[in-house]
Design a protein around this motif. Structure first.
Motif, PDB file in Angstrom:
ATOM      1  N   PRO A 483       0.817  -1.227   0.000  1.00  0.00           N
ATOM      2  CA  PRO A 483       0.000   0.000   0.000  1.00  0.00           C
ATOM      3  C   PRO A 483       0.845   1.269   0.000  1.00  0.00           C
ATOM      4  O   PRO A 483       0.496   2.248  -0.669  1.00  0.00           O
ATOM      5  CB  PRO A 483      -0.819  -0.134   1.295  1.00  0.00           C
ATOM      6  CG  PRO A 483      -0.907  -1.616   1.519  1.00  0.00           C
ATOM      7  CD  PRO A 483       0.402  -2.173   1.043  1.00  0.00           C
ATOM      8  N   GLU A 484       1.956   1.258   0.734  1.00  0.00           N
ATOM      9  CA  GLU A 484       2.839   2.426   0.775  1.00  0.00           C
ATOM     10  C   GLU A 484       3.437   2.700  -0.599  1.00  0.00           C
ATOM     11  O   GLU A 484       3.541   3.863  -1.027  1.00  0.00           O
ATOM     12  CB  GLU A 484       3.951   2.197   1.811  1.00  0.00           C
ATOM     13  CG  GLU A 484       4.862   3.402   1.985  1.00  0.00           C
ATOM     14  CD  GLU A 484       5.975   3.123   2.977  1.00  0.00           C
ATOM     15  OE1 GLU A 484       6.452   1.969   3.013  1.00  0.00           O
ATOM     16  OE2 GLU A 484       6.371   4.042   3.707  1.00  0.00           O
ATOM     17  N   ARG A 486       2.104   1.865  -3.510  1.00  0.00           N
ATOM     18  CA  ARG A 486       1.055   2.353  -4.403  1.00  0.00           C
ATOM     19  C   ARG A 486       0.804   3.844  -4.168  1.00  0.00           C
ATOM     20  O   ARG A 486       0.593   4.612  -5.118  1.00  0.00           O
ATOM     21  CB  ARG A 486      -0.244   1.565  -4.184  1.00  0.00           C
ATOM     22  CG  ARG A 486      -0.178   0.121  -4.640  1.00  0.00           C
ATOM     23  CD  ARG A 486      -1.579  -0.482  -4.771  1.00  0.00           C
ATOM     24  NE  ARG A 486      -1.489  -1.927  -4.839  1.00  0.00           N
ATOM     25  CZ  ARG A 486      -1.702  -2.757  -3.835  1.00  0.00           C
ATOM     26  NH1 ARG A 486      -2.034  -2.268  -2.641  1.00  0.00           N
ATOM     27  NH2 ARG A 486      -1.593  -4.055  -3.978  1.00  0.00           N
ATOM     28  N   ARG A 487       0.801   4.249  -2.897  1.00  0.00           N
ATOM     29  CA  ARG A 487       0.617   5.681  -2.604  1.00  0.00           C
ATOM     30  C   ARG A 487       1.761   6.487  -3.198  1.00  0.00           C
ATOM     31  O   ARG A 487       1.554   7.595  -3.698  1.00  0.00           O
ATOM     32  CB  ARG A 487       0.557   5.902  -1.089  1.00  0.00           C
ATOM     33  CG  ARG A 487      -0.779   5.519  -0.464  1.00  0.00           C
ATOM     34  CD  ARG A 487      -0.910   6.107   0.930  1.00  0.00           C
ATOM     35  NE  ARG A 487       0.167   5.687   1.823  1.00  0.00           N
ATOM     36  CZ  ARG A 487       0.134   4.576   2.563  1.00  0.00           C
ATOM     37  NH1 ARG A 487      -0.930   3.770   2.503  1.00  0.00           N
ATOM     38  NH2 ARG A 487       1.143   4.257   3.336  1.00  0.00           N
ATOM     39  N   ARG A 490       1.207   7.311  -6.768  1.00  0.00           N
ATOM     40  CA  ARG A 490       0.179   8.330  -7.007  1.00  0.00           C
ATOM     41  C   ARG A 490       0.617   9.715  -6.559  1.00  0.00           C
ATOM     42  O   ARG A 490       0.163  10.717  -7.117  1.00  0.00           O
ATOM     43  CB  ARG A 490      -1.119   7.941  -6.290  1.00  0.00           C
ATOM     44  CG  ARG A 490      -1.814   6.716  -6.869  1.00  0.00           C
ATOM     45  CD  ARG A 490      -3.227   6.590  -6.325  1.00  0.00           C
ATOM     46  NE  ARG A 490      -3.241   6.387  -4.884  1.00  0.00           N
ATOM     47  CZ  ARG A 490      -3.251   5.185  -4.293  1.00  0.00           C
ATOM     48  NH1 ARG A 490      -3.262   4.092  -5.041  1.00  0.00           N
ATOM     49  NH2 ARG A 490      -3.278   5.072  -2.979  1.00  0.00           N
ATOM     50  N   HIS A 491       1.499   9.786  -5.558  1.00  0.00           N
ATOM     51  CA  HIS A 491       1.877  11.071  -4.980  1.00  0.00           C
ATOM     52  C   HIS A 491       3.401  11.218  -4.992  1.00  0.00           C
ATOM     53  O   HIS A 491       4.103  10.503  -4.262  1.00  0.00           O
ATOM     54  CB  HIS A 491       1.360  11.196  -3.547  1.00  0.00           C
ATOM     55  CG  HIS A 491      -0.124  10.972  -3.429  1.00  0.00           C
ATOM     56  ND1 HIS A 491      -1.046  11.855  -3.931  1.00  0.00           N
ATOM     57  CD2 HIS A 491      -0.834   9.941  -2.889  1.00  0.00           C
ATOM     58  CE1 HIS A 491      -2.269  11.396  -3.685  1.00  0.00           C
ATOM     59  NE2 HIS A 491      -2.167  10.238  -3.063  1.00  0.00           N
ATOM     60  N   GLU A 494       5.216  11.379  -1.664  1.00  0.00           N
ATOM     61  CA  GLU A 494       5.360  10.077  -0.996  1.00  0.00           C
ATOM     62  C   GLU A 494       6.499   9.290  -1.595  1.00  0.00           C
ATOM     63  O   GLU A 494       7.236   8.587  -0.896  1.00  0.00           O
ATOM     64  CB  GLU A 494       4.049   9.290  -1.138  1.00  0.00           C
ATOM     65  CG  GLU A 494       2.965   9.679  -0.172  1.00  0.00           C
ATOM     66  CD  GLU A 494       3.270   9.194   1.241  1.00  0.00           C
ATOM     67  OE1 GLU A 494       3.722   8.056   1.413  1.00  0.00           O
ATOM     68  OE2 GLU A 494       3.063   9.992   2.176  1.00  0.00           O
TER      69      GLU A 494
END
Length: 501
Positions: A483-484, A486-487, A490-491, A494
């Motif tokens: 999940p980290e 994937r974030r 997107r960002h 991050e």
């Protein structure tokens, strides 16, 4: 860096940075070599060029005498650094260098005395070039121990993850390794001049590595011979695996020459040499993975498994697009490079090998984990089994389908090698099993896309299959991200934080 934690050494930023600098250090000299090869051939003439290529092959073979100590040192020092035993490194490095240097000097002396028979009898050297060739080869033989010393020093720098510094000093030396002979031949048109330049480059490499490694080498001392026994055991298995792998890489050419013709060898080996250039990418990743995994595998199994997963995703992301292009249009690319007549004979081979090289690239990642946990013996056993199975299969495929059959055999063996190493990694290091399972759907989709693209009889169909297969593989591989991660995709903020970790 002796007091760094395993978490810090295994950070995503370290992996990406190490991969980038290793790829740059290997890729730039390769591009220069491709550009300068025609110039060197014209300057030397075909006979001297042939001798030059034999001399380079001799240096490559001499690299076997490092006994795998370079990567074994990387593993041993990395493990000690994260266990608070970094103070043992100077004695370990000093003892290894003395043992390696002594063994390499004996091997170089044996080669020195064997060279007259090699030049005058074994090789078909023109009489007018015999004395020049003998002197040139002896100059290179005398400096051959630098090859193994450089391998050991690289192992030290890799353990300290000094990839940026090591490659920054390597790149100019590597540039002169190809540019230097061109300049030397302008002043002295002799193979001796070329060898003197090559020796000077290797010596410059040794001195620059030693200077960078001076924090460790400053306290270097010779310890008990028992210190190098674990290095010799692990490094010896790495060497056995490397030798067997080289046999697999080159055996098919000799079998084709025995079963078919030398023209068939050329139509097979040329596209194979072309696709194998892609190994620059996974080697760069594996060199960055080894010290991080070696430092983390004992205390941080979850982190080590994440390194395996990230490394595989990185190699897949870098290699899959290029492999799909080769699988779909390898015949066209071969025609652009060497002409339509050559592509008519070797184009299908290029497409099949373009699909197979993906698995060969991917296999470097589980191989790095097996080396990191101290199990190169398992890798050697797997490659030995592949060699025993591959040769009879190759013989049958050659008789049935010609060089296209040989290419199919190579691709299937590469896929089996990748699957076998992944299975060994999961079996011998159970923490890696979830990572391997998470990668399977995406890699299976990539395999299907490559197979269908290479099979497609028309280029528009191949392009469509490649695009659809790449999209499916990308979706499934994205599911293997945490999940980290994937974030982070997107960002950008991050992503910068993750790379800095």
């Amino acid at each position: 860096m002796a007091g760094e934690s395993a978490e810090a050494r295994a950070g995503a930023g370290r992996l990406v940075s190490g991969m980038f600098w290793n790829a740059l250090g290997r890729g730039l000299p390769l591009l220069l070599a491709l550009a300068l090869t025609p110039v060197l051939v014209a300057q030397m003439g075909l006979e001297r060029w042939g001798l030059f290529t034999l001399a380079l092959a001799m240096v490559g073979v001499f690299g076997i005498f490092d006994l795998g100590i370079g990567p074994a040192l990387t593993r041993a020092i990395s493990e000690r650094m994260t266990q608070g035993r970094g103070g043992e490194s100077p004695a370990l490095v000093g003892t290894a260098l003395v043992a390696l240097g002594g063994f390499a000097t004996l091997a170089a002396a044996a080669l020195w005395f064997a060279l007259p028979a090699l030049v005058h009898s074994a090789l078909n050297v023109p009489p007018a070039l015999e004395e020049e060739a003998l002197l040139a080869f002896r100059i290179l033989a005398a400096a051959a121990p630098l090859v193994v010393v450089n391998a050991a020093l690289w192992g030290v720098l890799a353990a300290h993850q000094r990839f940026r510094a090591a490659n920054l000093v390597t790149i100019p030396v590597s540039v002169m390794y190809y540019l230097g002979p061109v300049l030397a031949l302008m002043a002295w048109p002799s193979l001796v001049a070329v060898m003197l330049v090559l020796v000077a480059c290797r010596l410059a490499n040794t001195l620059s590595y030693a200077w960078l490694a001076r924090p460790v080498l400053g306290g270097m001392r010779v310890g008990s011979p028992r210190l190098v026994l674990p290095l010799l055991r692990i490094g010896g298995w790495m060497t056995v695996s490397s030798i067997l792998n080289q046999a697999l890489v080159y055996a098919d050419r000799f079998v084709i020459g025995a079963v078919l013709t030398l023209a068939a060898v050329a139509h097979y080996a040329t596209p194979l040499d072309l696709v194998m250039r892609m190994w620059i990418l996974p080697v760069a990743v594996a060199q960055a993975l080894l010290p991080a995994m070696a430092g983390a595998f004992a205390a941080l199994p979850a982190v080590t498994a994440a390194l395996l997963r990230r490394g595989a995703l990185l190699v897949a992301a870098l290699a899959l697009p290029a492999c799909l292009v080769l699988a779909g249009a390898g015949d066209w690319l071969l025609g652009l490079w060497l002409g339509a007549a050559f592509a008519a004979e070797g184009g299908t081979v290029a497409r099949i090998l373009g699909a197979g090289i993906f698995f060969s690239c991917l296999a470097y990642v589980p191989n790095a984990l097996l080396d990191a946990i101290g199990r190169p013996d398992a890798t050697a056993a797997l490659v030995a089994a592949e060699l025993a199975l591959f040769l009879p299969v190759l013989w049958w495929l050659l008789h049935r389908f010609g060089i296209e059959g040989a290419a199919l055999g190579w691709a299937l063996r590469a896929a089996a090698d990748c699957a076998g190493k992944a299975w060994l990694a999961a079996r011998l290091y159970p923490a890696a099993r979830p990572a391997v399972r998470a990668l399977l759907p995406g890699l299976a989709a990539a395999a299907l896309a490559l197979a269908l693209t290479a099979w497609a009889p028309a280029r528009p169909l191949a392009a469509g299959l490649a695009l659809a297969g790449a999209a499916l593989a990308a979706v499934l591989l994205l599911r293997a991200l945490s999940p980290e991660e994937r974030r982070a995709l997107r960002h950008p903020r991050e992503a910068r934080r993750l790379l800095a970790a």
